[in-house]
Design a protein around this motif. Structure first.
Motif: not given
Length: 450
Positions: A367-391
């Motif tokens: 299901i996720l792959a069919r959305e390529y190249p767009r990451i679903p908003h909830r998962i994308d937001g969580e991904l960026l918040r995780y990345a923010a931990r690394f400065g």
């Protein structure tokens, strides 16, 4: 007391190492094996002083004094204490604040309390001269270490060199045991040739000056496995339509020509590429499909926006936090501290790997792959918040830099690509994930609003 202490000015040590190995005093030009570096400092200090090591103090700057990934790894190492000053940006340059004062205070306090007999200073800053002289007056032997200068000259304060009891130069051979010059940043090499359309976008150069919508998007042929709708044969090419619309918008009411300074060539942005093959969103006032809403996550809960959004199937994809147990959360934190370097591409890979490993249904990946190249908003937001931990935040406006977002999402899709490519190779189906493109960065949304 016959013990030695090492005080390290990380800005001097790593900056001088970068100048020596890469020709520029920028720490981004080198990669550091901190475990090997600490081990080398300890062995050299004990050999030079003839005393057992009491502790290594690592002094460095960090934005808002928030520990970065390297600091988090260092401070859990035995016999290592991290002291952080502020890192501020002024006139386009980063500057440390409070690091010299912290080193001076630690130096004089150790000598006054007779906590050690020898102190090793790895610095070149003449501001430490009063502290060095005070330590000598308390009967402490001061060893001053320098990093071999790239031009063969001194890279330390002359007064500091004159006052030190002992002096040593850490030469290139010693530095290269723990520090390497990084390869010039370029395209990310494709992991697999099974899906060349994904390999193509991952190997494309990062956008430099083009902004979303400012560069025309080159026409891209449809994926071989994807059927072409009959209506598409008679429709004008997408590139012509986009060019005509841009020209009409630029002319204005009085028919003035478009700005001659506007760029007509350049690397397509992620937003440009993501729009290929997707229906244009309805404009305000032209109606919205019934029940179509865009969900955005925020600290205040779900907020409904009046723009077209994702299907219920995509919106129902679980977030990593929902798939992670308390025990896994502790293990993830340990891995982040000890194993994850904080490179944006690697951060995206780590997040995607954990998400896939904890899914209960492999169909979620499809299901996720069919959305390529767009990451679903909830998962994308969580991904960026995780990345923010690394400065990875640009602290001026709490947004992640465009190039870092590009690399984070590229790493995410690279990790997702491996299992999806294997499954599609068995079934012979590719779905929408075969469309070329790149994840769409939300330029105007901060990490807290993702």
């Amino acid at each position: 007391m016959d013990r030695c202490v090492v005080l390290v000015d990380a800005g001097y040590l790593l900056g001088a190492a970068a100048s020596l190995l890469a020709g520029e005093p920028m720490r981004s030009q080198i990669s550091v094996d901190h475990a090997a570096l600490i081990r080398g400092l300890r062995e050299r200090a004990e050999a030079d002083t003839g005393c057992d090591l009491l502790r290594i103090y690592w002094f460095d700057g960090a934005p808002d004094r928030v520990p970065q990934p390297e600091h988090r790894r260092l401070r859990v190492m035995p016999r290592v204490t991290v002291r952080l000053g502020a890192l501020t940006r002024s006139d386009g340059r980063w500057a440390q604040k409070g690091v010299d004062a912290a080193m001076h205070a630690e130096l004089t306090e150790l000598a006054r309390n007779r906590a050690c007999s020898d102190i090793v200073l790895v610095t070149g800053d003449g501001d430490l001269l009063p502290g060095l002289m005070s330590a000598k007056e308390h009967g402490v032997a001061v060893h001053l270490w320098a990093v071999q200068a790239a031009d063969g000259d001194y890279n330390q304060s002359e007064d500091l060199v004159a006052e030190a009891d002992e002096r040593r130069v850490l030469d290139r051979s010693w530095i290269t045991e723990a520090v390497r010059a990084t390869e010039p940043s370029g395209a990310y090499p494709p992991r697999s040739a099974s899906r060349p359309e994904i390999a193509a976008i991952l190997s494309a150069p990062l956008p430099e000056s083009a902004k979303n919508g400012s560069a025309p998007v080159p026409p891209v042929p449809p994926h071989p496995a994807a059927p072409v709708p009959p209506s598409a044969a008679s429709a004008p090419p997408a590139s012509e339509t986009a060019d005509d619309a841009a020209a009409a918008e630029a002319e204005g009411e009085e028919g003035e020509p478009a700005d001659s300074g506007r760029s007509t060539t350049g690397v397509p942005t992620p937003k440009d590429l993501a729009g290929l093959g997707r229906p244009a969103p309805p404009q305000p006032g032209h109606g919205t499909p019934p029940g179509a809403t865009l969900r955005w996550s925020s600290e205040r809960g779900w907020v409904e926006r009046g723009t077209p959004g994702e299907s219920q199937e995509v919106a129902a994809l679980p977030m990593l936090a929902q798939l992670t147990t308390a025990e896994q959360r502790w293990a993830d934190r340990e891995e982040d501290i000890t194993a994850v370097s904080g490179d944006p591409f690697e951060v995206g890979q780590v997040f995607a790997r954990r998400w896939q490993e904890r899914l209960s249904s492999p169909g979620h990946v499809q299901i996720l792959a069919r959305e390529y190249p767009r990451i679903p908003h909830r998962i994308d937001g969580e991904l960026l918040r995780y990345a923010a931990r690394f400065g990875l935040l640009a602290h001026k406006d709490d947004q992640i830099d465009e190039h870092d977002r590009y690399a984070i999402r590229a790493g995410f899709w690279r990790e997702v690509d491996a299992p999806v490519a294997g499954q599609t190779g068995q079934t012979g189906q590719t779905g929408q994930a075969g469309q070329p493109g790149q994840t769409v960065p939300d330029e105007d949304a901060s990490v807290a609003e993702q």
